[in-house]
Design an enzyme around this catalytic site. Structure first.
Site, short mmCIF file in Angstrom:
data_model
loop_
_atom_site.label_atom_id
_atom_site.label_comp_id
_atom_site.label_asym_id
_atom_site.label_seq_id
_atom_site.Cartn_x
_atom_site.Cartn_y
_atom_site.Cartn_z
N LYS A 174 18.44 11.38 62.48
CA LYS A 174 17.25 11.64 61.65
C LYS A 174 17.13 10.63 60.52
O LYS A 174 16.05 10.11 60.25
CB LYS A 174 17.36 13.07 61.10
CG LYS A 174 16.29 13.49 60.13
CD LYS A 174 16.26 14.98 59.98
CE LYS A 174 17.29 15.53 59.00
NZ LYS A 174 17.02 15.21 57.58
N ASP B 295 25.75 17.35 54.94
CA ASP B 295 24.92 18.17 55.83
C ASP B 295 25.74 19.06 56.77
O ASP B 295 25.19 19.95 57.43
CB ASP B 295 23.98 17.28 56.65
CG ASP B 295 22.92 16.64 55.75
OD1 ASP B 295 22.67 17.17 54.65
OD2 ASP B 295 22.33 15.62 56.16
#
Ligand code: S3P
Length: 432
Positions: free
Chosen positions: A9, A314
């Site tokens: 991403k 994350d």
């Protein structure tokens, strides 16, 4: 079992932005086609860049760049959906461009702090008008060219802040120097180098320094194959680690192995899983990648804090859910940034783990989880946050867990196909 995960991403969004700003045609493959990538691509289209539909299968996409001075003001507001990275990076791009725009996003994005990027960008000379007055989206942006140079001591280790300033320096033709307390992911630095920009990074007392002292007038097109997302691979690897000791190994192929992104692999090993990494990228590749295999071992608690935090920021929701199934206590500290993500991830994890009967203590900058082997049953919420939804999806797939998750669709922002892959892995386990 061998699997692949969607394109990274962070890299997809950076590659799209640099291709848009390049002189000439970029060739990108392996791009994520999830919600966040679509949001960034959509905003770049609205700014006058012709970006074809993002391929579903990672095949090559060609983008004709408009050059560093080629963006136009959009007719309508820019809607960045759920993408914090897209928003903060584009605010940097817009800051140094001759454009005006209003930037907004979904409810989760409109709750996230933006002054961490608009403060330094305003110092460089860009104009920002927070329409609600609170430092949250929507924000009106008046780009300025050229921008003033900036030497910014960032109080947080944030790749979004660092990248936003670097991109403002790029479009605004300004020298930028940034010091962060710890090194955050370095994808922007690597890709800028790839398109011909000189970016130098080094340790300094009190942190990590990044310098772009010679902002170019143009950048080369980018020829880049985006590897699989290490943060998406982490969900699959965590499932591998949670399957009892007799569980079959899971390999994620062609996944990004950037050292600033993979501290989760160290944590998995510390917790007792067996991890094997095979680096297969070449020395010319802008980003390292390869295959990662995990085989379960009995899990034990661990502590994650300090300089490890930005290198697995994350993945911390996954560390917490693994901690719930580990022997002993798992402690996450020094991670107050978790409160500013797609949800307040500390509050979300505490609330969901408690709903399942796990003992957990909330800290201002983390949480302490007491592992248990009791069956875990109950309902949890996704809090509009892809990583919370998927982390509890992984827990739900492990032995002795009956967990309902209220919203699974949020996974699409970073990991389209996550739930069917999880089903596939479950079935392979039951037939192994
Ligand atoms: C990202 C940086 C990190 C991370 C986010 C993606 C990026 O955020 O949490 O998912 O692509 O630069 P911060 O920069 O706020 O730490």
């Amino acid at each position: 079992m061998r699997v692949r995960v969607p394109g990274d991403k962070s890299l997809t969004q950076r590659a799209l932005i640099l291709a848009a700003l390049a002189d000439g045609e970029s060739r990108l493959s392996g791009l994520l086609h999830g919600g966040d990538a679509e949001s960034t691509a959509g905003a770049l289209r609205a700014l006058g860049v012709s970006i074809p539909t993002l391929p579903m299968d990672g095949s090559e996409l060609r983008i004709q760049g408009v050059g560093l001075r080629g963006l136009r003001s959009p007719v309508d507001g820019l809607d960045l959906g759920n993408s914090g990275t897209g928003t903060r990076l584009l605010l940097g791009v817009l800051a140094g461009s001759d454009v005006t725009a209003v930037v907004s996003g979904d409810d989760s994005l409109r709750a996230r702090p933006m002054t961490r990027v608009t403060d330094p960008l305003a110092k460089m000379g860009a104009g920002f008008d927070f329409l609600d007055g609170l430092g949250r989206l929507p924000v009106g942006v008046a780009g300025t060219h050229p921008l003033r140079s900036l030497d910014w001591p960032s109080p947080i280790a944030s790749a979004q802040v660092k990248s936003s300033i670097l991109l403002a320096g790029l479009t605004g033709g300004a020298i930028v120097l940034i010091t962060e307390p710890r090194q955050s992911r370095d994808h922007t630095e690597r890709l800028l180098t790839q398109v011909g920009v000189s970016v130098i990074s080094h340790t300094v007392e009190g942190g990590w320094r990044v310098e772009m002292r010679d902002p170019p007038r143009r950048i080369d097109p980018l020829d880049f194959a985006v590897p699989g997302d290490a943060s998406s691979a982490a969900f699959v690897l965590a499932l591998g680690a949670l399957r009892g000791e007799e569980g079959a190994a899971i390999t994620v192929e062609r996944v990004g192995l950037n050292p600033t992104r993979i501290a989760f692999l160290d944590v998995l090993e510390r917790m007792g899983a067996r991890v094997h990494v095979e680096l297969t990228s070449g020395s010319d590749d802008a980003e390292p990648w390869g295959d990662v295999t995990v085989t379960a071992g009995g899990l034990r608690g661990t502590t994650v804090s300090g300089s490890e935090v930005p290198r697995l920021i994350d993945e911390l929701p996954l560390v917490a859910v693994l901690g719930a199934r580990a022997d002993g206590v798992t402690r996450i500290a020094g991670a107050a940034e978790l409160r500013t993500k797609e949800s307040d991830r500390i509050a979300a994890l505490v609330s969901n783990l408690r709903a399942l009967g796990v003992e957990v203590e909330e800290l201002e900058d983390g949480l302490i989880v007491q592992g248990t082997d009791r069956p875990l049953t109950g309902s949890v919420q996704s809090f509009d946050d892809h990583r919370i939804s998927m982390a509890f999806g992984v827990l739900a797939s492990s032995t002795s867990c009956e967990i309902e998750i209220d919203d699974r669709s949020v996974a699409n922002v970073s990991f389209p196909g996550f739930w069917s892959l999880l089903d596939r892995l479950d079935r392979s386990e039951s037939t192994a």
